[in-house]
Design a protein around this motif. Structure first.
Motif, PDB file in Angstrom:
ATOM      1  N   UNK A  32      45.993  47.426  61.214  1.00 13.64           N
ATOM      2  CA  UNK A  32      46.693  47.237  59.940  1.00 13.64           C
ATOM      3  C   UNK A  32      46.720  45.756  59.571  1.00 13.64           C
ATOM      4  N   UNK A  33      46.534  45.488  58.306  1.00  9.88           N
ATOM      5  CA  UNK A  33      46.593  44.115  57.831  1.00  9.88           C
ATOM      6  C   UNK A  33      48.052  43.724  57.641  1.00  9.88           C
ATOM      7  N   UNK A  34      48.419  42.625  58.232  1.00  2.90           N
ATOM      8  CA  UNK A  34      49.778  42.140  58.104  1.00  2.90           C
ATOM      9  C   UNK A  34      49.787  40.640  58.378  1.00  2.90           C
ATOM     10  N   UNK A  35      50.869  39.993  57.992  1.00  2.00           N
ATOM     11  CA  UNK A  35      51.024  38.568  58.235  1.00  2.00           C
ATOM     12  C   UNK A  35      51.203  38.349  59.727  1.00  2.00           C
ATOM     13  N   UNK A  36      50.482  37.404  60.263  1.00  2.71           N
ATOM     14  CA  UNK A  36      50.562  37.117  61.687  1.00  2.71           C
ATOM     15  C   UNK A  36      50.686  35.617  61.891  1.00  2.71           C
ATOM     16  N   UNK A  37      51.504  35.239  62.859  1.00  5.14           N
ATOM     17  CA  UNK A  37      51.613  33.831  63.226  1.00  5.14           C
ATOM     18  C   UNK A  37      50.626  33.466  64.324  1.00  5.14           C
ATOM     19  N   UNK A  38      49.874  34.445  64.781  1.00  4.40           N
ATOM     20  CA  UNK A  38      48.924  34.241  65.873  1.00  4.40           C
ATOM     21  C   UNK A  38      47.703  33.468  65.369  1.00  4.40           C
ATOM     22  N   UNK A  43      42.182  33.457  62.918  1.00  2.00           N
ATOM     23  CA  UNK A  43      40.797  32.980  62.953  1.00  2.00           C
ATOM     24  C   UNK A  43      39.807  34.136  62.975  1.00  2.00           C
ATOM     25  N   UNK A  44      40.305  35.378  63.025  1.00  4.62           N
ATOM     26  CA  UNK A  44      39.422  36.525  62.944  1.00  4.62           C
ATOM     27  C   UNK A  44      39.136  37.228  64.256  1.00  4.62           C
ATOM     28  N   UNK A  45      39.710  36.746  65.341  1.00  2.00           N
ATOM     29  CA  UNK A  45      39.503  37.418  66.629  1.00  2.00           C
ATOM     30  C   UNK A  45      40.280  38.722  66.647  1.00  2.00           C
ATOM     31  N   UNK A  46      39.691  39.754  67.196  1.00  2.00           N
ATOM     32  CA  UNK A  46      40.363  41.054  67.199  1.00  2.00           C
ATOM     33  C   UNK A  46      41.246  41.236  68.426  1.00  2.00           C
ATOM     34  N   UNK A  47      41.062  40.437  69.468  1.00  2.00           N
ATOM     35  CA  UNK A  47      41.862  40.597  70.663  1.00  2.00           C
ATOM     36  C   UNK A  47      42.641  39.322  70.951  1.00  2.00           C
ATOM     37  N   UNK A  48      43.892  39.476  71.261  1.00  2.00           N
ATOM     38  CA  UNK A  48      44.737  38.353  71.643  1.00  2.00           C
ATOM     39  C   UNK A  48      45.713  38.860  72.698  1.00  2.00           C
TER      40      UNK A  48
END
Length: 110
Positions: A32-38, A43-48
């Motif tokens: 889901x698209x949402x605001x993230x502070x990550x 930067x577009x990485x799918x895994x954190x």
């Protein structure tokens, strides 16, 4: 400047972080698209490694223990560790405050 050095910055940051996580809406769908502070997510990485941790703490605050565990297994211990750190910092601030007031009272009565 002396009072700025006395400001409990770490304590304020931890309390603010938990408040923001407690009031956040959990996004259980990772796509889901949402605001993230990550920074990695931005930067577009799918895994954190930390994104699921924040969502797990948010779900835990909302009482969804199993959802929290499924999101990230370390959410429950992380909340305990952060809570313990807030307790320790608060106790240090309280002790410092009492010691400072005691010294001021002694100065006036001497």
């Amino acid at each position: 400047m002396k009072s700025f050095n006395r400001f409990p910055l770490e304590l304020v940051i931890w309390i603010s972080a938990l408040f923001l996580l407690a009031t956040a809406a959990p996004h259980t769908d990772k796509s889901a698209l949402h605001l993230s502070l990550c920074p990695l997510a931005n930067m577009g990485f799918s895994w954190c490694p930390g994104c699921g941790l924040g969502r797990a703490i948010t779900l835990l605050f909302q009482g969804e223990i199993m959802g929290s565990f499924r999101m990230h297994w370390f959410g429950i211990p992380a909340l305990g560790i952060i809570g313990y750190r807030i307790f320790i910092l608060s106790r240090m601030e309280w002790t410092s405050y009492k010691t400072k007031n005691l010294k001021e009272k002694e100065r006036y009565y001497v």
